[in-house]
Design an enzyme around this catalytic site. Structure first.
Site, PDB file in Angstrom:
ATOM      1  N   LYS A 170       0.832  -1.212   0.000  1.00  0.00           N
ATOM      2  CA  LYS A 170       0.000   0.000   0.000  1.00  0.00           C
ATOM      3  C   LYS A 170       0.864   1.258   0.000  1.00  0.00           C
ATOM      4  O   LYS A 170       0.645   2.171  -0.795  1.00  0.00           O
ATOM      5  CB  LYS A 170      -0.904  -0.012   1.238  1.00  0.00           C
ATOM      6  N   ASN A 171       1.858   1.300   0.890  1.00  0.00           N
ATOM      7  CA  ASN A 171       2.618   2.543   1.057  1.00  0.00           C
ATOM      8  C   ASN A 171       3.633   2.786  -0.060  1.00  0.00           C
ATOM      9  O   ASN A 171       4.247   3.847  -0.124  1.00  0.00           O
ATOM     10  CB  ASN A 171       3.301   2.578   2.425  1.00  0.00           C
ATOM     11  N   ASP A 211       4.970   0.541  11.977  1.00  0.00           N
ATOM     12  CA  ASP A 211       3.753  -0.090  11.457  1.00  0.00           C
ATOM     13  C   ASP A 211       3.607  -1.547  11.900  1.00  0.00           C
ATOM     14  O   ASP A 211       2.610  -2.194  11.560  1.00  0.00           O
ATOM     15  CB  ASP A 211       3.715  -0.005   9.918  1.00  0.00           C
ATOM     16  N   ARG A 221      -8.530  -0.539   5.063  1.00  0.00           N
ATOM     17  CA  ARG A 221      -7.744   0.508   4.401  1.00  0.00           C
ATOM     18  C   ARG A 221      -6.418  -0.053   3.892  1.00  0.00           C
ATOM     19  O   ARG A 221      -5.869   0.462   2.909  1.00  0.00           O
ATOM     20  CB  ARG A 221      -7.463   1.647   5.382  1.00  0.00           C
ATOM     21  N   ARG A 248       0.875  14.452  13.322  1.00  0.00           N
ATOM     22  CA  ARG A 248       1.324  14.234  11.941  1.00  0.00           C
ATOM     23  C   ARG A 248       1.275  15.480  11.058  1.00  0.00           C
ATOM     24  O   ARG A 248       0.533  15.530  10.067  1.00  0.00           O
ATOM     25  CB  ARG A 248       0.530  13.087  11.306  1.00  0.00           C
ATOM     26  N   CYS A 295      -4.580  12.476  13.378  1.00  0.00           N
ATOM     27  CA  CYS A 295      -5.284  11.200  13.220  1.00  0.00           C
ATOM     28  C   CYS A 295      -5.051  10.383  14.472  1.00  0.00           C
ATOM     29  O   CYS A 295      -4.436  10.852  15.423  1.00  0.00           O
ATOM     30  CB  CYS A 295      -4.825  10.474  11.966  1.00  0.00           C
TER      31      CYS A 295
END
Ligand code: EPU
Length: 416
Positions: free
Chosen positions: A22-23, A304, A396, A121, A116
Site C-alpha cells: 500500500k505505502n 507499522d 484501508r 502528523r 489522526c
C-alpha cells in the site's frame, strides 16, 4: 460498519500470499500525475486507501482504469489541482499529490490532513522543502496553497526522517530546474520503489535507499510500466501472527530482505524464521522469550508493526518494553489488549508488557489500521470469541485479511 468475529485460540498453518505494498503503491499512483502519458502499475493491493487515491486522481482530471491488481493512469491534462478536505481527511497520503501537481501545473491547493488516531502528523517538513525549491506556500482556511512558475533544485535537509515528505519532494524535484539534494532522506523500500518508477519515467535520481538522494531535474517525464513491491508490513503481520499462535506459516511472494529488523526480533524470541527466495517461513512452538523492541526509521523496527508485536509480546515469557519513537500517540491498542487480559503499563513512549498472559475473547474496538491488526492477532491467540468493531480501518490497508486468515485455519467471520 463491518466487524470481525474471531473464535480462538488457533494455530495458524499453511501458506499466505502477500499483496502489493500500500505505502509504495500510493506514491506511485501520485507519480502518474507528473506525465501526460499512461503509467501502468501492477501488483496494486485491492484496499480502500488505493481506491481513495484513485478517486482523487480522477478528480484532478486523470483517467484511471482499474482492474483488481493493475491500474492504468493517464493524466493528459490536469483539470483542477485541488484536493478537497472530504478526500484528504479519510487518507492522509492524499498530500502526496502536492509535489506532482506543483511541479506539473505550478499551482496546487490541498486540504491539510489534520491529526489522526496515531498522532498530530504535521506536513511542515514537506512545505518547508517546497519553499526551498522556490514555491510560495500559504496556509488558508485549512488548505495548503502552493505556487511556483518552475521549481528550482535546492539542498533540502530534513530535521526528522519523513517517508511521505521524502517522496513528495522527490516527486516535485524530478521536474525542477537543476539539482536537488535531499539529506536525512527516508531509506524505506517504498522510497526506493518510487525512485525506480520515476527513473523508468525518465527521471534522474541517485541514492534512493541511502540518506542522501540527488535528483537532477528534467524537462518532461514519460509513461512507464511498473510492478509495486510486496507489502512488508502485511508480510510482517502474518509473520508475527504465526509466532503469536505458535503456528507454521509460509509467507509467499514477499521480500524477506525488507524484513531484517523483524526477523532478528522474532529469532530472538526463539521462533524459527527461514527465508528462501521470496518465501519466509515462520514456525514457533511452546514458550517464547520476550525482549525489548524500539521502533525506528528503516532499516529499524517499523512503527507499522509495533502494535502487532505488542499482541505477540503479551504471550511471550518475561517483561519487556516496547518503545514507540516515531508517533507520539500510537498506543491505542493497549487499552483494548488489556481488556482481553494483557498486562501492559504505559509510561509515555514506553509500553511495559509482562507476559505471558492468558488472553480471553472480548468485544473490542479498532482505532487505526495497525491497531486493528494487533487486535486480530490477539483474538487468534485468545480463548473464546472476540468481536472487533470498525474493521473499516483494517480494510484501508489489508487485502481481504479474513480470507487469508481462514486459509491458514483461522475461524474469522465478517459481519456486516
Ligand atoms: N513529521 C513531521 N513533519 C512532517 C512530516 C513528518 O513532524 O512534515 C513527523 C511525524 O509526525 C512523525 C515522523 O515525522 O512523528 C515520521 O513521519 P513520516 O512523515 O515518516 O510518516 P508518513 O510519511 O506520514 C508513512 C506511512 C505510515 C508510517 C510512517 C512511518 C505512508 C502512506 N504512510 O507515514 O504508514 O507509519 O511513514 O514509517 O507511507 C500505515 O501504513 O499504517 C502508516 C501509518
Amino acid at each position: 460498519m463491518d466487524r470481525f468475529v474471531i473464535e480462538g485460540p488457533v494455530r495458524l498453518a499453511g501458506e499466505v500470499t502477500v499483496s502489493g505494498a500500500k505505502n509504495a503503491a500510493l506514491p506511485c499512483l501520485a507519480a502518474a500525475l507528473l506525465t501526460a502519458d499512461a503509467v501502468r502499475l501492477e501488483n496494486l493491493p485491492d484496499v480502500a486507501d488505493i481506491r481513495t487515491l484513485g478517486k482523487l486522481l480522477q478528480q484532478v482530471g486523470a483517467e484511471v482504469v482499474r482492474d483488481r491488481r493493475c491500474a492504468a493512469i493517464e493524466a493528459r491534462t490536469i483539470g483542477s489541482a485541488d484536493a478537497p478536505y472530504d478526500l484528504v481527511k479519510t487518507m492522509r497520503a492524499s498530500v502526496l499529490v502536492l509535489g506532482p501537481l506543483l511541479a506539473r501545473v505550478g499551482e496546487v491547493r490541498v486540504s491539510l490532513p489534520g491529526g489522526c488516531a496515531i498522532g498530530v502528523r504535521p506536513i511542515n517538513l514537506h512545505l518547508a522543502a517546497f519553499e526551498k525549491l522556490g514555491a510560495e506556500v500559504r496556509l488558508e482556511h485549512g488548505y495548503v496553497e502552493a505556487r511556483a512558475a518552475r521549481l528550482k533544485g535546492a539542498d533540502v535537509a530534513f530535521d526528522t526522517v519523513t517517508v511521505t515528505g521524502t517522496e513528495n519532494v522527490m516527486l516535485a524535484a524530478t521536474l525542477a530546474r537543476g539539482t536537488t539534494r535531499l539529506r536525512n532522506a527516508a531509506r524505506e523500500p517504498e522510497v526506493v520503489d518510487l525512485a525506480r518508477l520515476l527513473i523508468a519515467m525518465g527521471a534522474r535520481i541517485e541514492g534512493a535507499g541511502t540518506d542522501t538522494i540527488v535528483i537532477e531535474g528534467v524537462e518532461t517525464l514519460h509513461g512507464a510500466d511498473h510492478a509495486v513491491i510486496p507489502d512488508r508490513i502485511e508480510a510482517g503481520t502474518y509473520a508475527v501472527a504465526a509466532a503469536a499462535t505458535r503456528g507454521d506459516v509460509r509467507i509467499a511472494r514477499c521480500a524477506p530482505e525488507h524484513l531484517g529488523a523483524l526477523v532478528a526480533r522474532l529469532r530472538a524470541t526463539g521462533a524459527s524464521v527461514e527465508s528462501e527466495g521470496d518465501v519466509l517461513r515462520v514456525r514457533a512452538d511452546g514458550p517464547l522469550l520476550s525482549h525489548d523492541v524500539a521502533t525506528a526509521p528503516y532499516p529499524g523496527f517499523p512503527t507499522d508493526l509495533q502494535a502487532q508485536w505488542m499482541a505477540l509480546a503479551t504471550g511471550l515469557d518475561g517483561i519487556a518494553t516496547i518503545t514507540e519513537t516515531i508517533f507520539e500517540n500510537r498506543f491505542q491498542h493497549v487499552a483494548e489488549l488489556v481488556r482481553m487480559g494483557a498486562n501492559i503499563r504505559l509510561e509515555g513512549r514506553w509500553a511495559v508488557v509482562e507476559g505471558p498472559s492468558r488472553l480471553t475473547g472480548a468485544r473490542v474496538m479498532a482505532s487505526d489500521l495497525r491497531a486493528s491488526a494487533a487486535l486480530v492477532l490477539a483474538a487468534l491467540a485468545a480463548e473464546g470469541e472476540t468481536t472487533i468493531e470498525r474493521v473499516y480501518h483494517l480494510d484501508r490497508g489489508y487485502q481481504r485479511m479474513e480470507e487469508k486468515l481462514r486459509a491458514l485455519g483461522a475461524r474469522v467471520r465478517r459481519v456486516s
